[in-house]
Design an enzyme around this catalytic site. Sequence first.
Site, mmCIF file in Angstrom:
data_model
loop_
_atom_site.group_PDB
_atom_site.id
_atom_site.type_symbol
_atom_site.label_atom_id
_atom_site.label_comp_id
_atom_site.label_asym_id
_atom_site.label_seq_id
_atom_site.Cartn_x
_atom_site.Cartn_y
_atom_site.Cartn_z
ATOM 1 N N LYS A 280 27.591 -55.968 55.695
ATOM 2 C CA LYS A 280 28.069 -56.234 57.052
ATOM 3 C C LYS A 280 27.407 -55.339 58.098
ATOM 4 O O LYS A 280 27.275 -55.728 59.247
ATOM 5 C CB LYS A 280 29.587 -56.027 57.123
ATOM 6 C CG LYS A 280 30.384 -57.139 56.450
ATOM 7 C CD LYS A 280 31.870 -56.897 56.622
ATOM 8 C CE LYS A 280 32.654 -58.154 56.299
ATOM 9 N NZ LYS A 280 34.048 -58.061 56.653
ATOM 10 N N ASP A 316 36.427 -61.573 61.959
ATOM 11 C CA ASP A 316 37.576 -60.951 61.283
ATOM 12 C C ASP A 316 38.692 -60.605 62.275
ATOM 13 O O ASP A 316 39.880 -60.776 61.970
ATOM 14 C CB ASP A 316 37.149 -59.671 60.548
ATOM 15 C CG ASP A 316 36.558 -59.970 59.177
ATOM 16 O OD1 ASP A 316 36.788 -61.081 58.668
ATOM 17 O OD2 ASP A 316 35.859 -59.102 58.626
HETATM 18 P P1 NAP Z 1 36.464 -50.920 52.420
HETATM 19 O O1 NAP Z 1 35.497 -50.911 53.540
HETATM 20 O O2 NAP Z 1 36.036 -50.543 51.051
HETATM 21 O O3 NAP Z 1 37.698 -49.951 52.840
HETATM 22 C C1 NAP Z 1 38.786 -49.725 51.980
HETATM 23 C C2 NAP Z 1 39.677 -48.647 52.560
HETATM 24 O O4 NAP Z 1 40.794 -48.508 51.684
HETATM 25 C C3 NAP Z 1 39.006 -47.267 52.651
HETATM 26 O O5 NAP Z 1 39.508 -46.567 53.744
HETATM 27 C C4 NAP Z 1 39.463 -46.627 51.342
HETATM 28 O O6 NAP Z 1 39.497 -45.227 51.387
HETATM 29 C C5 NAP Z 1 40.869 -47.138 51.245
HETATM 30 N N1 NAP Z 1 41.376 -47.064 49.897
HETATM 31 C C6 NAP Z 1 40.858 -47.687 48.796
HETATM 32 N N2 NAP Z 1 41.615 -47.391 47.717
HETATM 33 C C7 NAP Z 1 42.597 -46.539 48.136
HETATM 34 C C8 NAP Z 1 43.674 -45.884 47.485
HETATM 35 N N3 NAP Z 1 43.884 -46.048 46.182
HETATM 36 N N4 NAP Z 1 44.478 -45.102 48.228
HETATM 37 C C9 NAP Z 1 44.266 -44.948 49.545
HETATM 38 N N5 NAP Z 1 43.266 -45.536 50.214
HETATM 39 C C10 NAP Z 1 42.433 -46.347 49.528
HETATM 40 O O7 NAP Z 1 37.130 -52.350 52.259
HETATM 41 P P2 NAP Z 1 37.473 -53.396 53.424
HETATM 42 O O8 NAP Z 1 36.359 -54.335 53.626
HETATM 43 O O9 NAP Z 1 37.986 -52.654 54.589
HETATM 44 O O10 NAP Z 1 38.645 -54.245 52.722
HETATM 45 C C11 NAP Z 1 39.905 -53.668 52.460
HETATM 46 C C12 NAP Z 1 40.835 -54.716 51.877
HETATM 47 O O11 NAP Z 1 41.042 -55.770 52.813
HETATM 48 C C13 NAP Z 1 40.279 -55.388 50.620
HETATM 49 O O12 NAP Z 1 41.324 -55.597 49.727
HETATM 50 C C14 NAP Z 1 39.748 -56.711 51.119
HETATM 51 O O13 NAP Z 1 39.794 -57.721 50.111
HETATM 52 C C15 NAP Z 1 40.753 -57.021 52.216
HETATM 53 N N6 NAP Z 1 40.176 -57.909 53.235
HETATM 54 C C16 NAP Z 1 40.815 -59.080 53.453
HETATM 55 C C17 NAP Z 1 40.341 -59.930 54.419
HETATM 56 C C18 NAP Z 1 41.051 -61.222 54.655
HETATM 57 O O14 NAP Z 1 40.475 -62.114 55.290
HETATM 58 N N7 NAP Z 1 42.275 -61.359 54.201
HETATM 59 C C19 NAP Z 1 39.204 -59.595 55.182
HETATM 60 C C20 NAP Z 1 38.576 -58.368 54.938
HETATM 61 C C21 NAP Z 1 39.084 -57.527 53.952
HETATM 62 P P3 NAP Z 1 38.297 -44.361 50.765
HETATM 63 O O15 NAP Z 1 37.165 -44.496 51.729
HETATM 64 O O16 NAP Z 1 38.884 -42.997 50.696
HETATM 65 O O17 NAP Z 1 38.004 -44.940 49.412
#
Ligand code: NAP
Length: 489
Positions: A280, A316
Amino acid sequence: MATPELCVTVTAPTMADLRRQRDAVADADLVELRLDKVRDPNVAGALEGRTRPVVITCRAAWEGGGFTGSEEERRRILSEALESGAEYVDIEWRARFDDLVSRGGRRVVLSSHNFNGMTRDLAGQLRAMRGATTGIAKVAVTPQRLADCTPLLALGAEASRDSRIIVIGMGDYGLATRLLAGRFGSAWTYAGGLRDIGQVTASSLLNEYRLRAISDTTAIYGIVGGSVMHSVSPSMHNAAFAAAGIDAVYLPLPAVDADDFVAFGRAIGISGASVTIPHKVSLFERVDEVDAIARRIGAINTIRVVDGRWVARNTDANGFLHPLRDRVDLEGRRAAILGAGGAARAVAVALASGGCAVRVHARQRPQAEEVAALVGGSAGPWPPEPDSWDLLVNCTPIGMYPNVDDTPLPAERLTGRVVYDLVYNPPSTRLLREAAARGCRTIGGLDMLVGQAHEQFTWWTGAVPTAGVMRQAADRRLTEFTRNEDYVV
Ligand code: NAP
């Protein structure tokens, strides 16, 4: 471009099973019968009572097949298949069964497989194979990146005039060669259950990707990312294209990096793409133009190609707001965002645009501060204190399949009014169930997923997706995955 035929590959441990499976094939132009995987191979049994043309294959173990008998025995089987009138007989180029190849004439599929990567001078090899047979020359290689499909496109363009070649990219990076077989000049595409080499099922090819409707005018879209083979997006977009009667197809496009995708996208003439993790930001830097919201978020999730220019957006934020509109008044509300990754950035921009006071909670405080700074919000503790929010949004993967018993916040801390979980697999997470039990209004991640896909579709086509079609397709896909205990991203 001629429309490629569909050849369904059938494998089984016994001849009785093989015949049952052969006869169960519902819609195909040809059926490939893999005698090498059968314990008791029998050519007459394979051919008897067939209702469709067949390809008889008895792949040697040295060419990646299952036949462990002698080469003499294999030659006898292939020879008998030719004598008995099989419509096609697959003979490995490296077997040097030259007499069989010349005897078989146009009924031969002269094949070559490279399971380890791309073959150097594949064009030269294909030329030599075409010179050795009046039948079909089939080359299968294993792309190591999406752009490895680009030279395969050129091969097809050079040799496709008589449709006597088949060009296959095995594995995930080669999927486009199977779904867009006509663009690669292939006489037919193989479908079936050999997932290890990247085959997809006939029903997926016919119903989801609408193989029969793909022509050289079909617009090509896809989802580009690191791990997109199990994405729900192809189901949603293909269903919407079909319902709207739009001549377009949408496929998973796994790419190792931004350059990999750009090279392939330009070569195939892509019309647009959804962009997901981890490209992205890197693709943001490669496109010709980015809109203001994506610029603010610092990431794109959609590309549209207009007169050769790659224009990008981020849907998004709007997708996230979609299910909130008319249901939740955001103005002046206290919003707590959990996580500080890419999704959190889009959600922060969306919530701030709706008038919320944004507070970001992440286990790494500096990251929370960075996201909060995007919108003039603040960073809070991890996890958030009780009574500190009206709307809570989970932007972490906590609770996502397979860790469905996890939750980012204990039930007793769910003290606000609305809980929105971006996780969509499973559609109802533990967080949402516990929030509902405590009287919160809940919204699941599927709503956002469908919302951002709606926006993409409309931007690409100028049409609004038929009501409910994307949602139903996503539900179906998730149910299918749950049944297979597979995962979805
Ligand atoms: P990302 O860029 O990898 O960010 C994930 C975030 O969650 C980071 O801040 C990470 O912290 C934190 N995190 C991960 N595991 C954790 C834990 N066990 N405890 C506390 N914090 C934790 O991912 P993203 O793209 O933002 O996506 C996040 C979620 O949203 C995913 O599940 C994705 O499938 C979902 N999503 C859904 C949609 C939709 O259309 N519904 C769209 C986009 C994303 P660290 O940096 O410390 O690891």
